[in-house]
Design a protein around this motif. Structure first.
Motif, PDB file in Angstrom:
ATOM      1  N   GLU A 274     -60.998  42.416  50.718  1.00  0.00           N
ATOM      2  CA  GLU A 274     -62.458  42.587  50.702  1.00  0.00           C
ATOM      3  C   GLU A 274     -62.910  43.701  49.765  1.00  0.00           C
ATOM      4  O   GLU A 274     -63.697  43.447  48.840  1.00  0.00           O
ATOM      5  CB  GLU A 274     -62.959  42.814  52.132  1.00  0.00           C
ATOM      6  CG  GLU A 274     -62.781  41.604  53.041  1.00  0.00           C
ATOM      7  CD  GLU A 274     -63.346  41.815  54.426  1.00  0.00           C
ATOM      8  OE1 GLU A 274     -63.410  40.833  55.190  1.00  0.00           O
ATOM      9  OE2 GLU A 274     -63.730  42.963  54.775  1.00  0.00           O
TER      10      GLU A 274
ATOM     11  N   THR B  86     -61.720  45.950  58.317  1.00  0.00           N
ATOM     12  CA  THR B  86     -62.554  45.138  57.431  1.00  0.00           C
ATOM     13  C   THR B  86     -63.712  45.980  56.898  1.00  0.00           C
ATOM     14  O   THR B  86     -63.949  47.104  57.350  1.00  0.00           O
ATOM     15  CB  THR B  86     -63.128  43.925  58.187  1.00  0.00           C
ATOM     16  OG1 THR B  86     -64.026  44.399  59.210  1.00  0.00           O
ATOM     17  CG2 THR B  86     -62.028  43.089  58.833  1.00  0.00           C
TER      18      THR B  86
ATOM     19  N   GLY C  18     -69.755  36.751  55.900  1.00  0.00           N
ATOM     20  CA  GLY C  18     -68.894  35.582  55.793  1.00  0.00           C
ATOM     21  C   GLY C  18     -69.328  34.584  54.745  1.00  0.00           C
ATOM     22  O   GLY C  18     -68.716  33.531  54.600  1.00  0.00           O
ATOM     23  N   THR C  19     -70.374  34.928  54.007  1.00  0.00           N
ATOM     24  CA  THR C  19     -70.836  34.038  52.935  1.00  0.00           C
ATOM     25  C   THR C  19     -69.834  33.981  51.800  1.00  0.00           C
ATOM     26  O   THR C  19     -69.621  32.929  51.182  1.00  0.00           O
ATOM     27  CB  THR C  19     -72.195  34.528  52.396  1.00  0.00           C
ATOM     28  OG1 THR C  19     -73.106  34.640  53.488  1.00  0.00           O
ATOM     29  CG2 THR C  19     -72.749  33.542  51.373  1.00  0.00           C
TER      30      THR C  19
ATOM     31  N   LYS D 252     -65.873  34.517  51.006  1.00  0.00           N
ATOM     32  CA  LYS D 252     -64.578  34.613  51.673  1.00  0.00           C
ATOM     33  C   LYS D 252     -63.495  34.868  50.645  1.00  0.00           C
ATOM     34  O   LYS D 252     -63.486  34.240  49.585  1.00  0.00           O
ATOM     35  CB  LYS D 252     -64.284  33.327  52.456  1.00  0.00           C
ATOM     36  CG  LYS D 252     -65.299  33.042  53.553  1.00  0.00           C
ATOM     37  CD  LYS D 252     -64.914  31.813  54.357  1.00  0.00           C
ATOM     38  CE  LYS D 252     -65.963  31.465  55.403  1.00  0.00           C
ATOM     39  NZ  LYS D 252     -66.126  32.533  56.396  1.00  0.00           N
TER      40      LYS D 252
END
Length: 358
Positions: free
Chosen positions: A150, A317, A353-354, A356
């Protein structure tokens, strides 16, 4: 044994704050533990490093900061032992068991098998491991893993925006999941920049289709600064002007290459904010991809002391601040306001979560 670096779940309820990198106290080498003395509790938390040692300015040192904080704030006993070779791992863990440790933290993917074996053999001792998770962990074994893809995605986007040559590069210490996760996220971030901007910034050192790339050869790649420097020089000679080394201490080789470039090359850092852990190189570090390993380690120790320990893995995260993109520091003026705004939007999309990261 089936292994998993990143468990597909976010522990959003865990609120994390970041601790600075403390200078670790003297530590033992080989299999002789070093123990703290100023304590008010009989509870004992212990740690075993991988080959990088507790002064690697990377994941071992940051994890050790969590042990130091636990000793200070919780008033508990602590002990630690550094590994000199992979053959030390099992014996060093055993030395911590023999030292009557209540919870033992092992640091690094390479200790995965030895940690699992010890957890099975010593069910009354709690174990947690940084950068490793198990599909079916023992009840006394907790994985502490981090979705580094991420923030690496953000780093790749930022690197692409900064490149003057149209080429950026990345390399790893070894081809293991805790390394390649960074490289994959970085490449996907560059791809996002290219798609959004109609550009064609190339990524050297990582082939996203083949899931393979540039790694430091040899038996101790994460300690081989000269090897890291050689790989970094190879990437720069091919035109890369922003680098992401994912190689522990050996990543300093990339910082050296950047520092010698006269401002033509920048090198990011991983695991910690490089402007803190590698302060003398801050001028050449655009940003860093960080993991809050100190916080995760501290919490695992506290939970073990408080009787709240579970084998449910912790997953760091962007959503729970377990991973992060560090400030731009000396490079802040080089990153446009538009890019900063775009990075904020991308971060929000990753959290939602748009976007990934594969």
């Amino acid at each position: 044994m089936k292994k998993s670096l990143i468990i597909p779940a976010a522990l959003g309820a865990v609120a994390l704050t970041f601790a600075g990198c403390a200078t670790p106290p003297p530590v033992a080498t080989g299999s002789t533990p070093a123990t703290s003395s100023a304590t008010t509790s009989d509870f004992k938390a212990c740690m075993v490093s991988d080959l990088g040692g507790f002064d690697d300015k990377s994941f071992n040192q940051t994890s050790h900061d969590g042990l130091v904080k636990a000793g200070t704030e919780l008033g508990i006993q602590t002990a630690q032992v550094q590994s000199k070779a992979e053959a030390d791992y099992a014996q060093n863990i055993k030395s911590m068991v023999d030292a009557k440790c209540n919870v033992i933290i092992t640091v690094g993917f390479l200790l995965g098998d030895a940690t699992q074996a010890a957890a099975k053999q010593y069910p009354d001792v709690k174990f947690a491991i940084v950068d490793y998770a198990y599909e079916k962990p023992e009840s006394n074994l907790k994985g502490l893993v981090f979705n580094t893809g991420e923030p690496s995605f953000l780093a790749g986007y930022a690197a692409a925006s900064l490149s003057k040559t149209g080429k950026v590069g990345t390399f790893g210490g070894a081809k293991i999941p805790s390394v390649t996760a960074f490289m994959t996220g970085f490449a996907q971030g560059v791809a996002k920049y290219n798609k959004d901007k109609g550009k064609d910034i190339k990524v050297l050192g990582w082939d996203e289709a083949k899931k393979d790339g540039s790694f430091i050869p040899g038996q101790n790649p994460f300690q081989d600064v000269a090897g890291g420097k050689q790989v970094a020089n190879n990437l720069v000679s091919q035109g890369a002007d922003v680098l992401l080394p994912v190689a522990g201490s050996a990543g300093e080789g990339a910082l050296q290459v950047a520092q010698a470039s006269g401002g033509k090359v920048g090198s990011m850092w991983v695991d910690t904010d490089g402007c803190t852990s590698q302060a003398k190189y801050c001028a050449v570090i655009p940003t860093s991809v960080g993991k809050a390993m100190d916080v995760a380690v501290y919490q695992a120790i506290k939970d073990a002391k408080d009787g709240k320990f579970s084998n449910e893995p912790f997953v760091g995260t962007l959503a729970n601040a377990g991973v992060f993109l560090a400030p731009f520091h000396d490079w802040d003026s080089k990153v446009s306001a538009d890019t900063k705004s775009e990075l904020d939007k991308i971060k929000a999309d990753i959290v939602a979560g748009t976007i990934k990261i594969a």
